[in-house]
Write an enzyme that holds these catalytic residues in place. Sequence first.
Site, short mmCIF file in Angstrom:
data_model
loop_
_atom_site.label_atom_id
_atom_site.label_comp_id
_atom_site.label_asym_id
_atom_site.label_seq_id
_atom_site.Cartn_x
_atom_site.Cartn_y
_atom_site.Cartn_z
N ASN A 54 0.84 -1.19 0.00
CA ASN A 54 0.00 0.00 0.00
C ASN A 54 0.89 1.26 0.00
O ASN A 54 1.66 1.46 0.93
CB ASN A 54 -0.91 -0.02 1.24
CG ASN A 54 -1.68 1.25 1.44
OD1 ASN A 54 -1.88 2.04 0.53
ND2 ASN A 54 -2.11 1.47 2.66
N GLU A 90 -7.03 4.91 17.40
CA GLU A 90 -8.37 4.89 16.80
C GLU A 90 -9.41 4.27 17.73
O GLU A 90 -10.58 4.65 17.70
CB GLU A 90 -8.34 4.12 15.47
CG GLU A 90 -7.62 4.88 14.37
CD GLU A 90 -7.75 4.23 13.02
OE1 GLU A 90 -8.42 3.17 12.89
OE2 GLU A 90 -7.18 4.77 12.06
#
Length: 162
Positions: free
Chosen positions: A119, A154
Amino acid sequence: MRTHTTIDSPYGPLTLVATDGVLSGLYMTDQRHRPAEETFGPPDDTGFAPVVEQLTAYFAGERVDFDLPLHLDGTDFQRTVWAELLKIPYGETRSYGDLAASLGNPAASRAVGLANGKNPIGIIVPCHRVVGANGSLTGYGGGLDRKRRLLDFERGTADALF
């Protein structure tokens, strides 16, 4: 035409790369699969303001997703995997097997893992949200410590970032 800039973050310096004015890379220091610096083009802060603004809001806990045009350069399969990563909600995780199944090929978890590792736009394309089948932290180009810290952040379980 490629350009780049480097910004500070709670996870160390981040190098942002744009191709023809569109974000095409976000790389951490010492990241696995980080392209050679000379491929990033000349340094130029112009045009990165929206990316910096959204990353700053994310790191401040004020943003849970990103709304940026992305130039994802990879194979068709890699781009398909990266598109699936964008569907993983903030604060949640998916296993490599989950992603393979969502692509219609449950046996492709290893291939998904390889694509995930390549990625080019970390954090924004949330490859850190992919874990092993048993929930364990496995493979992350930016290092497992950063992956753990991003997931804890998160989930709201991290120590203060600043």
